[in-house]
Scaffold this motif. Structure first.
Motif, PDB file in Angstrom:
ATOM      1  N   CYS A   1      -6.006  15.347   3.380  1.00 37.54           N
ATOM      2  CA  CYS A   1      -5.292  14.095   3.135  1.00 37.54           C
ATOM      3  C   CYS A   1      -5.771  13.475   1.826  1.00 37.54           C
ATOM      4  O   CYS A   1      -6.926  13.639   1.429  1.00 37.54           O
ATOM      5  CB  CYS A   1      -5.471  13.099   4.279  1.00 37.54           C
ATOM      6  N   ILE A   2      -4.843  12.816   1.146  1.00 35.97           N
ATOM      7  CA  ILE A   2      -5.166  11.982  -0.010  1.00 35.97           C
ATOM      8  C   ILE A   2      -4.647  10.595   0.319  1.00 35.97           C
ATOM      9  O   ILE A   2      -3.438  10.404   0.497  1.00 35.97           O
ATOM     10  CB  ILE A   2      -4.496  12.501  -1.298  1.00 35.97           C
ATOM     11  N   ILE A   3      -5.541   9.643   0.427  1.00 36.03           N
ATOM     12  CA  ILE A   3      -5.152   8.274   0.773  1.00 36.03           C
ATOM     13  C   ILE A   3      -5.290   7.385  -0.458  1.00 36.03           C
ATOM     14  O   ILE A   3      -6.341   7.360  -1.108  1.00 36.03           O
ATOM     15  CB  ILE A   3      -6.004   7.725   1.936  1.00 36.03           C
ATOM     16  N   VAL A   4      -4.220   6.683  -0.790  1.00 38.15           N
ATOM     17  CA  VAL A   4      -4.216   5.717  -1.891  1.00 38.15           C
ATOM     18  C   VAL A   4      -4.200   4.334  -1.279  1.00 38.15           C
ATOM     19  O   VAL A   4      -3.330   4.017  -0.455  1.00 38.15           O
ATOM     20  CB  VAL A   4      -2.986   5.917  -2.801  1.00 38.15           C
ATOM     21  N   SER A   5      -5.149   3.493  -1.674  1.00 39.83           N
ATOM     22  CA  SER A   5      -5.273   2.174  -1.050  1.00 39.83           C
ATOM     23  C   SER A   5      -5.767   1.152  -2.055  1.00 39.83           C
ATOM     24  O   SER A   5      -6.347   1.501  -3.084  1.00 39.83           O
ATOM     25  CB  SER A   5      -6.253   2.248   0.135  1.00 39.83           C
ATOM     26  N   ASN A   6      -5.538  -0.112  -1.744  1.00 41.41           N
ATOM     27  CA  ASN A   6      -6.152  -1.188  -2.521  1.00 41.41           C
ATOM     28  C   ASN A   6      -7.507  -1.526  -1.902  1.00 41.41           C
ATOM     29  O   ASN A   6      -7.737  -1.267  -0.713  1.00 41.41           O
ATOM     30  CB  ASN A   6      -5.244  -2.419  -2.570  1.00 41.41           C
ATOM     31  N   PRO A   7      -8.440  -2.108  -2.688  1.00 38.47           N
ATOM     32  CA  PRO A   7      -9.811  -2.330  -2.197  1.00 38.47           C
ATOM     33  C   PRO A   7      -9.918  -3.236  -0.971  1.00 38.47           C
ATOM     34  O   PRO A   7     -10.909  -3.161  -0.249  1.00 38.47           O
ATOM     35  CB  PRO A   7     -10.515  -2.973  -3.409  1.00 38.47           C
ATOM     36  N   HIS A   8      -8.915  -4.077  -0.727  1.00 38.86           N
ATOM     37  CA  HIS A   8      -8.999  -4.986   0.419  1.00 38.86           C
ATOM     38  C   HIS A   8      -9.015  -4.237   1.756  1.00 38.86           C
ATOM     39  O   HIS A   8      -9.334  -4.825   2.787  1.00 38.86           O
ATOM     40  CB  HIS A   8      -7.831  -5.973   0.388  1.00 38.86           C
TER      41      HIS A   8
END
Length: 697
Positions: A124-131
């Motif tokens: 998996c590659i998860i893209v997220s914002n730091p929050h």
């Protein structure tokens, strides 16, 4: 270059829109190094750091494929950039797009349900914002690679916090920690042993020594009710994002930042190493091996023999566009050096009240080969409307930005203008402006919050700063929106527009402050990091203000607001005595009227400040001073604080003028786009890019 094994190249979808550069591919090699496991990409804004991250992802995937294993990769970036990052991964990597998940817009309930499901999958590659870090960390979640974009926002401290933290109080507090029986002897011995084993030859020795002491002091703070040492915001318990970042676990780590430090290079870089030690190891208090390695920089930027070998062995990339673009990966032949011109200008409405409209309309009317387009940064929608009315004074009568059909405007002459702001839910439209098309407006007015980072707009050639921050790195980030590797416009302009109303007096001071910090960094504090001048020109050399004339008027205005506040009827919360205390608190931070008695005489309508007497006149609605500075806000408190701060800044400003104009090497900054570095004698030198490129090929 053939001596380097780039086995991950077959995972890259190289094509018309994706040309491999040597410096970016080198970052893919670095991430596989067994030396440290951390890579710092501190390349210039617009130099392709996102591509470096994607190449590093390909490198890690290749490594896992060779071991017949799946991969777990996490990308942390700003929410507004997550979709773009996700799409670039899909576009540039030859992998199954179904393993890529963007969770930036997921709700709490869906995060709690989906994250464990994604991680249980083979890859998996998860893209997220730091929050959302809290849902992505923990011992059961160990990543193969974590990429942290705009890393300085999470890791660096501001100047005041740093200065407050690194004081002599730490030494005393550390001694108290050693004598505190609440801590185990083993823990104290571990810290003392670590301090004794720091490499005394390292240029970071003193900084690391103090830093580790501070970590011990922070531990002691946890057990104290009083006598705590104040810590920088990024290190405090209240900063949930930073604390949760430390709980991430990964085998490899990549930091991306074009402005890697905010004020103190050594201390900020130590913060990076501190975070790296927490993420990459389980128990290490600090590890000097995780520090950014920049010893090669002077050798490369002075075209010294051996610089290339040092650079390839280091864990840090520090590149400018001209150099990166001139060295393609697949050929030893260099390309023509990009001779793009960068021009810095100041448009001051004090010289011409109509300067904004005249300059923009005249450029749009010109029949030039380059299509002129303007990217204008404002703070909020009200400022956006104000700028719009400045440019289109006749057509803007009755203009209401709240109407959906007004977000994109076309005047009778065919000039188009668009507003893009979070409140209009239209920020994703900017993505289509990265490539030439007929929908791109001539004028794009954006709030800085949605377009200062992560947005690629190479189709524009003017950045106009109406909202001006006091931090030079933010101004560099904005200019980087148009100054991209694939930008074909020449020249590119960085404009400071100084209005004469609204927040103008604050923005003028912010520009002054930003330039002072910038020049101090470039020519005032020699260090080994080259800097490209994108912010300064001869026209911006500051001049002293005639304080005697301006101060008298300012103190009159301040006196008026103080008198108006004290003259108000007392209420339950604020008696006359309370209000006098409030005034002192509001002005004391700026040394204005410090330690002077303030007394309001209602009968005689006069204000006594120490031995000075102010006679107060009524200010009418159309009073010139009042309307020009736009100081009437919702509360008198705001007015008093604002004008008091302005007086303080004006006095400080003249001190900065002397500092700036006396700085050695200032003449080197007259050329926007020049790259400056410092030799061992702390002399300021302009780099010869052609020679640098030859040494790297």
């Amino acid at each position: 270059m053939s001596d380097i094994n780039y086995d991950f190249k077959d995972l890259l979808n190289v094509g018309e829109n994706f040309n491999l550069l040597y410096t970016q591919m080198l970052n893919g090699k670095r991430i596989r190094s067994e030396k440290t496991g951390v890579v710092y990409v501190f390349d210039e804004v617009g130099c392709g750091k996102t591509v470096s991250a994607i190449i590093a992802i390909a490198s890690v995937i290749k490594e896992k494929q060779m071991e017949n294993e799946g991969y777990k990769i996490l990308v942390l970036t700003q929410k507004s950039v997550c979709l773009q990052f996700e799409e670039e991964i899909k576009e540039k990597l030859k992998i199954d797009s179904n393993v890529i998940y963007n969770v930036a817009y997921d709700t709490t309930n869906s995060l709690e349900e989906n994250i464990p499901t994604y991680i249980k999958e083979k890859s998996c590659i998860i893209v997220s914002n730091p929050h959302k870090i809290g849902y992505l960390n923990g011992k059961e979640k160990r990543w193969d690679l974590v990429v942290i974009d705009e890393a300085h926002d999470l890791i660096c401290n501001n100047q005041k916090q740093t200065e407050a933290y690194y004081t002599d109080k730490i030494n005393k507090a550390y001694d108290e920690y050693l004598n505190d029986k609440n801590f185990s002897i083993e823990r104290k011995k571990y810290i003392k042993d670590y301090l004794n084993n720091i490499d005394k030859e390292s240029s970071f020795y003193n900084a690391i020594y103090q830093f580790v002491q501070q970590i011990a002091v922070e531990e002691r703070n946890e057990h104290l009710q009083t006598g705590r040492i104040s810590v920088p915001e990024s290190r405090s318990k209240e900063n949930v994002k930073f604390r949760e970042l430390l709980n991430l676990k990964s085998n490899k780590l990549m930091f991306l930042s074009a402005t890697p430090y905010k004020n103190s290079r050594e201390m900020d870089f130590i913060n990076y190493a501190f975070v790296a030690a927490h993420i990459l190891t389980d128990h290490t208090i600090f590890a000097a091996r995780y520090l950014p390695e920049l010893d090669w920089v002077q050798d490369v930027y002075s075209a010294t023999e051996g610089g290339k070998q040092k650079m390839e062995a280091a864990n840090t990339s520090f590149m400018f566009k001209e150099i990166a673009q001139a060295i393609p990966f697949d050929s030893k032949d260099t390309k023509i050096i990009n001779g793009k011109r960068r021009i810095v200008e100041i448009w001051d409405s004090k010289e011409d009240t109509d300067i904004l409209r005249k300059n923009i309309i005249s450029k749009l009317d010109k029949k030039e080969e380059v299509k002129n387009r303007f990217l204008i940064f404002v703070s909020n929608s009200q400022e956006g409307v104000h700028v719009f009315k400045k440019i289109f004074p006749e057509e803007s009568k009755g203009f209401d930005i709240r109407e959906d059909n007004k977000h994109y405007y076309k005047n009778k002459n065919g000039i188009t203008c668009q507003f893009i702001m979070n409140k209009f839910d239209n920020t994703l439209e900017m993505k289509s402006y990265s490539k030439e098309n007929e929908k791109i407006p001539d004028i794009l007015i954006v709030t800085w919050q949605v377009a200062q980072v992560g947005i690629n707009l190479p189709t524009f050639n003017y950045v106009v700063n109406y909202h001006i921050p006091s931090i030079p790195g933010y101004l560099e980030q904005r200019y980087g929106r148009i100054d991209r590797l694939n930008s074909t416009n020449d020249p590119l302009y960085n404009i400071y527009y100084l209005d004469n109303n609204g927040m103008s007096f604050i923005y003028r001071l912010n520009l002054f402050t930003a330039l002072n910090h910038y020049i101090e960094m470039v020519v005032g504090i020699p260090h080994n990091l080259p800097t490209k001048n994108l912010l300064f020109c001869d026209k911006l050399k500051p001049k002293k203000v005639n304080i005697n004339e301006e101060m008298e008027e300012l103190y009159q205005v301040l006196a008026y607001y103080v008198a108006s506040y004290l003259n108000e009827e007392d209420d339950k919360k604020n008696t006359e005595e309370d209000k006098q205390k409030n005034v002192k608190q509001w002005v004391i931070k700026t040394n204005t009227w410090r330690n002077k008695d303030i007394e309001w005489n209602k009968e005689k309508r006069r204000l006594l400040v120490g031995d000075r007497e102010y006679f107060i006149r009524e200010l009418r609605e159309n009073d010139e001073t009042n309307s020009e500075n736009d100081l009437v806000e919702e509360t008198m408190e705001h007015n008093i604080k604002s004008i008091s701060y302005y007086i303080f800044q004006l006095e400080q400003g003249n001190k900065m003028v002397t500092q700036i104009n006396s700085a050695k090497g200032l003449e080197k900054l007259s050329d926007a786009g020049s790259i400056i570095y410092w030799n061992d004698n702390h002399e300021t030198i302009v780099s010869n890019i052609e020679e640098i490129v030859k040494k790297l090929c």
